[in-house]
Design an enzyme around this catalytic site. Structure first.
Site, mmCIF file in Angstrom:
data_model
loop_
_atom_site.group_PDB
_atom_site.id
_atom_site.type_symbol
_atom_site.label_atom_id
_atom_site.label_comp_id
_atom_site.label_asym_id
_atom_site.label_seq_id
_atom_site.Cartn_x
_atom_site.Cartn_y
_atom_site.Cartn_z
ATOM 1 N N LYS A 56 0.834 -1.212 0.000
ATOM 2 C CA LYS A 56 0.000 0.000 0.000
ATOM 3 C C LYS A 56 0.861 1.251 0.000
ATOM 4 C CE LYS A 56 -3.718 -2.368 2.307
ATOM 5 N NZ LYS A 56 -4.330 -2.791 1.038
ATOM 6 N N GLY A 230 -16.740 2.072 -3.034
ATOM 7 C CA GLY A 230 -16.676 1.184 -4.216
ATOM 8 C C GLY A 230 -17.619 1.683 -5.293
ATOM 9 N N LYS A 232 -20.538 2.562 -5.131
ATOM 10 C CA LYS A 232 -21.474 3.625 -4.717
ATOM 11 C C LYS A 232 -20.790 4.997 -4.629
ATOM 12 C CE LYS A 232 -23.186 1.148 -1.081
ATOM 13 N NZ LYS A 232 -22.297 0.119 -0.944
ATOM 14 N N ASP A 260 -5.417 2.668 -3.227
ATOM 15 C CA ASP A 260 -4.125 3.381 -3.129
ATOM 16 C C ASP A 260 -4.045 4.479 -4.192
ATOM 17 O OD1 ASP A 260 -3.463 1.555 -1.163
ATOM 18 O OD2 ASP A 260 -2.542 0.172 -2.594
HETATM 19 O O1 RIB Z 1 -3.607 -2.147 -1.668
HETATM 20 C C1 RIB Z 1 -3.021 -3.128 -2.481
HETATM 21 C C2 RIB Z 1 -1.797 -3.692 -1.851
HETATM 22 O O2 RIB Z 1 -2.157 -4.375 -0.677
HETATM 23 C C3 RIB Z 1 -1.074 -4.708 -2.689
HETATM 24 O O3 RIB Z 1 -0.146 -4.125 -3.573
HETATM 25 C C4 RIB Z 1 -0.472 -5.641 -1.676
HETATM 26 O O4 RIB Z 1 0.903 -5.567 -1.595
HETATM 27 C C5 RIB Z 1 -1.137 -5.286 -0.353
HETATM 28 O O5 RIB Z 1 -0.294 -4.619 0.461
#
Ligand code: RIB
Length: 316
Positions: A56, A230, A232, A260
């Site tokens: 993340k 998501g 919504k 992310d």
């Molecule tokens: O949010 C996605 C990420 O969550 C992935 O890349 C994985 O590594 C996990 O950490």
């Protein structure tokens, strides 16, 4: 100058000199494409397997940078994870605070099913080697009103929040993955929560989006909340103010890193002084484009792709 609660400092040339530090995970993502998620006792053959740069933390740094922000990444890898650092470098992220530990790099075992949904098993590895001392060394390089972006895939997040708060940094928390470590944090120290419904429910005890926002505002009146829903869409809360934006109609290939991508694009938009509604729109478009491509950091779109895409808005 304070914009939406975040204070921006300017150099003579009028450019922002505020720094963004992302203290976050770096993972090797092993992505298995499967027809369905493996069931208890079942042995399932994957349709394919691929290795991606993920975590993340890494994904959010790449998204921040692609969206135009200047970002420093801090976090840990093992000697097997140098390519993750390279990925950050290629994405114009400053990696001078990334530390190499004598343990394996964190990794994620990800199943992606036919509908593009995923489920993830994490191995923390070097992400869990972050100590208070290392964090302090990094945070010493930042000053009041700089921004710290934090998720929940590294060790010592409680100490990092305390140190950053004492130094006057503005803290953006993505409480993901949600677990008991989030409950140990003093959430009054958080400037921005970037969370989804599951994380919102865990903190407030309700799964109703409007109530999540109301309870968050009662409990943490000085914070701002971005709640992603998501399909919504997304909601924003700041005091009494509420702003909503819809979702985009795309065929989901792989939802990994959509959140992310949203976080990186949203924070970068704020740093560009974009108004909240526009920031929600841009971040939502970027996340929609990310779900239509396989993989984590590699699926994060470029700003020109976001600005030029023609997507159909739903639920607005
Ligand atoms: O949010 C996605 C990420 O969550 C992935 O890349 C994985 O590594 C996990 O950490």
């Amino acid at each position: 100058m304070t914009i939406l609660g975040i204070e921006f400092k300017y150099t003579d040339g009028g450019r922002t000199s505020m720094k963004i530090l992302n203290f976050g995970s770096l993972n090797i993502d092993w992505v298995y494409n499967v027809d369905h998620f493996v069931r208890p006792g079942e042995t399932l053959s994957a349709l394919s397997v691929e290795r991606f740069c993920g975590g993340k933390g890494l994904n959010q740094s790449v998204a921040l940078s692609k969206a135009g922000a200047s970002v420093f990444h801090a976090g840990g890898i093992g000697s097997d994870g140098e390519f993750l650092k390279e990925k950050l470098k290629e994405s114009n992220v400053d990696v001078s605070f990334v530390k190499v530990f004598e343990v394996p790099t964190g990794n994620a075992f990800i199943q992606v099913d036919a509908s593009g949904q995923n489920c993830i098993i994490l191995f923390g590895g070097a992400n869990q080697e972050i100590t208070k001392e290392y964090a302090q060394e990094v945070i010493n390089n930042f000053q009041e009103n700089d921004i710290l972006v934090l998720q929940n895939e590294i060790s010592s997040i409680n100490e990092i929040v305390t140190m950053a708060y004492e130094k006057g940094l503005q803290i953006v928390l993505n409480p993901s993955p949600m677990n008991g470590k989030i409950a140990e944090l003093d959430l009054n120290k958080i400037t921005y929560f970037m969370m989804n419904e599951i994380e919102g429910e865990a903190i407030t005890g309700t799964d109703e989006p409007d109530k999540i926002l109301d309870i968050m505002m009662e409990k943490y009146p000085h914070s701002k909340v971005v709640l992603t829903l998501g399909d919504k869409g997304v909601r924003y809360a700041e005091g009494e103010k509420r702003i909503a934006w819809g979702s985009y109609d795309v065929t989901a290939v792989d939802t990994t890193s959509a959140g992310d991508t949203f976080t990186g694009y949203f924070i970068a938009a704020l740093a560009e002084e974009m108004e909240i509604k526009k920031a929600l729109e841009r971040a939502s478009k970027a996340a929609a484009l990310a779900v239509s491509v396989k993989g984590a950091s590699n699926s994060i779109p470029l700003p020109e792709e976001v600005d030029n895409c023609r997507l159909i808005l739903k639920n607005n």
